[in-house]
Design a protein around this motif. Sequence first.
Motif, mmCIF file in Angstrom:
data_model
loop_
_atom_site.group_PDB
_atom_site.id
_atom_site.type_symbol
_atom_site.label_atom_id
_atom_site.label_comp_id
_atom_site.label_asym_id
_atom_site.label_seq_id
_atom_site.Cartn_x
_atom_site.Cartn_y
_atom_site.Cartn_z
ATOM 1 N N ASP A 39 0.977 -1.200 -0.052
ATOM 2 C CA ASP A 39 -0.121 0.097 0.051
ATOM 3 C C ASP A 39 1.077 1.392 -0.039
ATOM 4 N N ARG A 40 0.781 1.830 -1.064
ATOM 5 C CA ARG A 40 1.480 3.298 -1.137
ATOM 6 C C ARG A 40 0.472 4.208 -1.805
ATOM 7 N N GLY A 41 -0.594 4.327 -1.219
ATOM 8 C CA GLY A 41 -1.805 5.118 -2.058
ATOM 9 C C GLY A 41 -1.849 4.765 -3.388
ATOM 10 N N ASP A 42 -2.009 5.868 -3.889
ATOM 11 C CA ASP A 42 -2.122 5.848 -5.636
ATOM 12 C C ASP A 42 -1.063 5.163 -6.341
ATOM 13 N N ARG A 89 14.006 1.981 -8.423
ATOM 14 C CA ARG A 89 13.975 2.899 -7.313
ATOM 15 C C ARG A 89 12.901 2.698 -6.424
ATOM 16 N N ARG A 90 13.312 2.515 -5.146
ATOM 17 C CA ARG A 90 12.460 2.298 -3.950
ATOM 18 C C ARG A 90 11.341 3.218 -3.938
ATOM 19 N N SER A 91 10.255 3.260 -3.236
ATOM 20 C CA SER A 91 9.224 4.238 -3.123
ATOM 21 C C SER A 91 9.766 5.531 -2.412
ATOM 22 N N THR A 92 10.863 5.445 -1.527
ATOM 23 C CA THR A 92 11.574 6.527 -1.054
ATOM 24 C C THR A 92 12.503 7.341 -2.228
ATOM 25 N N GLN A 118 2.824 -3.747 8.139
ATOM 26 C CA GLN A 118 1.330 -3.509 8.135
ATOM 27 C C GLN A 118 1.055 -2.987 6.847
ATOM 28 N N ASP A 119 2.146 -2.401 5.858
ATOM 29 C CA ASP A 119 1.630 -1.976 4.437
ATOM 30 C C ASP A 119 1.483 -2.873 3.618
#
Length: 155
Positions: A39-42, A89-92, A118-119
Amino acid sequence: MQGPVLAFGQAEPGVVYRDRPCAFGIAERDGLIACVRVDRGDRSYFDLPGGAVDGQETEAQALAREFLEETGLTVRGLACIGRTAQVFRRSTGEPLRNLSGVWTAEVLGYQPTAKIEQDHELVWLAPLEALARVRHEAHAWAITLWLRSRQNTLA
């Protein structure tokens, strides 16, 4: 399985990617394979369960730990079916090169309270749906290899 490492992803010119030893797995149940929806939103995505090898862990140990942390499934690595290098690339935003063993895994049990990420959500997908939805080309290749290896058992 030792052997050639297949490279995936498009490296950005001038970007230094940190090498990260990893293990990812394909676990099957009732014709479906375990995946995680992160889960990373959109910007949410699907992956095969797995991740970084920590310290002196073997790939099989990392695979079991990562499955438990991400999904609550207890698994045992059966066989390494391939080796990949995936730049991304990571989400970061951190540039990584996952140097991964891809394993088949046997599900031994389910411990939902052991899941700590949790994500991450465990989802069981039909192999062709998983093939279309996973974020990394290396994971899609692994699913394809796994499907082709099962061709004789499905006929």
